[in-house]
Design an enzyme around this catalytic site. Sequence first.
Site, PDB file in Angstrom:
ATOM      1  N   HIS A 101      -3.689  -5.049   0.678  1.00 47.86           N
ATOM      2  CA  HIS A 101      -3.105  -5.496   1.952  1.00 47.86           C
ATOM      3  C   HIS A 101      -3.149  -7.025   2.039  1.00 47.86           C
ATOM      4  O   HIS A 101      -4.185  -7.604   2.390  1.00 47.86           O
ATOM      5  CB  HIS A 101      -3.875  -4.885   3.129  1.00 47.86           C
ATOM      6  CG  HIS A 101      -3.590  -3.440   3.346  1.00 47.86           C
ATOM      7  ND1 HIS A 101      -2.583  -2.988   4.169  1.00 47.86           N
ATOM      8  CD2 HIS A 101      -4.167  -2.331   2.822  1.00 47.86           C
ATOM      9  CE1 HIS A 101      -2.555  -1.663   4.161  1.00 47.86           C
ATOM     10  NE2 HIS A 101      -3.504  -1.247   3.340  1.00 47.86           N
ATOM     11  N   GLU A 160      -1.758  -8.775   4.281  1.00 52.33           N
ATOM     12  CA  GLU A 160      -1.661  -9.212   5.676  1.00 52.33           C
ATOM     13  C   GLU A 160      -3.003  -9.429   6.346  1.00 52.33           C
ATOM     14  O   GLU A 160      -3.091 -10.109   7.382  1.00 52.33           O
ATOM     15  CB  GLU A 160      -0.830  -8.206   6.494  1.00 52.33           C
ATOM     16  CG  GLU A 160      -1.456  -6.842   6.705  1.00 52.33           C
ATOM     17  CD  GLU A 160      -1.153  -5.833   5.608  1.00 52.33           C
ATOM     18  OE1 GLU A 160      -1.059  -4.639   5.918  1.00 52.33           O
ATOM     19  OE2 GLU A 160      -1.015  -6.243   4.432  1.00 52.33           O
ATOM     20  N   CYS A 181       0.839  -1.200   0.000  1.00 48.67           N
ATOM     21  CA  CYS A 181       0.000   0.000   0.000  1.00 48.67           C
ATOM     22  C   CYS A 181       0.878   1.257   0.000  1.00 48.67           C
ATOM     23  O   CYS A 181       1.524   1.558  -0.991  1.00 48.67           O
ATOM     24  CB  CYS A 181      -0.974  -0.033   1.182  1.00 48.67           C
ATOM     25  SG  CYS A 181      -2.330   1.166   1.007  1.00 48.67           S
TER      26      CYS A 181
END
Length: 518
Positions: A174, A176, A84
């Site tokens: 993202h 994660e 990002c």
Amino acid sequence: MTTPDNAVLILDFGSQVTQLIARRVREAGVYSEIVPFAKGDEALARLKPRAIILSGSPASVSDVGAPMIPPGVLAADIPILGICYGEQALCAQAGGHVGASGHREFGRAALRIVGDCALFDGVWAKGEAHQVWMSHGDRIEAIPPGFRPVAVSDGAPFAAIADDAARRYGVQFHPEVVHTPDGARLLANFVTRVAGIPATWSMAGFRAAKIAEIRAQVGEERVLCGLSGGVDSAVAAVLIHEAIGDQLTCVFVDHGLLRLGEAEQVVTMFREHYHIPLVHVDASDVFMAGLAGVTDPEQKRKFIGGAFIDVFEAEARKIGGARFLAQGTLYPDVIESVSFTGGPSVTIKSHHNVGGLPARMNMALVEPLRELFKDEVRRLGVELGLPPTFVGRHPFPGPGLAIRIPGEVTRDACDTLRKADAIYLDEIRKAGLYDEIWQAFAVLLPVRTVGVMGDGRTYEKVCGLRAVTSVDGMTADVYPFESAFLSRCATRIVNEVQGINRVVYDYTSKPPGTIEWE
């Protein structure tokens, strides 16, 4: 603590989910360490990492004073992955261009794969489309020399880019977060395939490293550990006791804000089962007096935190010579209060056990779980030999019932809520749902409603029920109870708990709400 030879350095630019990157890397079996972006060059020299990951950020690269990647990191001849803001900073500093987007993306988005790369090996193939999680208002408009686009979305023409020769990659989404279903596999690809790091890190290794770290920090000094009765402080206590033995004394403060029967359970478990020195302090009068008339949630939290410190300070003087105070602080507590590593994160709410000790106290903090999420603490608890039934208990906040009673906290309100909460959890266990739920609890609302019981009018309080599913507490979805179950809970609570005549169920996810009400 001895630094592992095979490590990943994560530069924190202030994202609320930076620690999730570390968590995914650990799940891939690789040690990782988070440092604020400004200390990147220093960490690079100290850690000698095999790879670097750049986190997201609430900032824009076009802001004056926006956080930038340190020169030494950019010059390092090791793989780099920008996530990002990290991707945007990597592009902006390497000769690309980032600008404000007319098509912002927040939430789930469709990613179209337009090229193969090592990051996608065995996960995504050219021509496929996959769900990812986006959170950006800027977008990359031109990529630096050497890079090529490998994925696009409606709002990001360079949603993923690759420079295979330099082993540098960027993703606008993202990976994660759990809302990017394949994200963990992409991060595992980066650390194990691209960087070639062997998957050798484990919870057993974390345990051994933390024991060595505690011993090095504490030496021959005495330690007080604050027990709340929950999983976090219990795991911290057992871990610290394993490291330093009888140098540890646990202090259990009964602030009058615990669940039904919890004080007795804690005292019995630690004194009789674990044989860890325990001081039981009944400070309920102090806490109730201090909470009288307080309705603001932040004032409640801050008072409870201050009162805890006062109690610990008094107990330290009684015990004599304790130089350290141990707490079961977890990373979600820290990230919602201040940046874990000093980076520019945004405060959501303060926590009673975060922020350090007053200068007057000659005690330093020992917080061995500060880098972990709840499910990782549970894994560590099992690793330490704690009963699975105990480590599997739902989270319970340090301020206890005080933040489940919006408005003024009184003894009567706590007693009423304790009974309703016990009934709710009893029904959940009877239905065999306890382990499916991340956290469930009752809330006593500062609202009275008209009811009818035995042909008579009642005017009593409302009880709210909350239950969520989650992986790490950073995001959460409401648990979809069947209506018959909720009806049983409501009937029992209204019939068995005097002072409640109405029960409601909270359907709010996190975000936009938090799991707790205050």
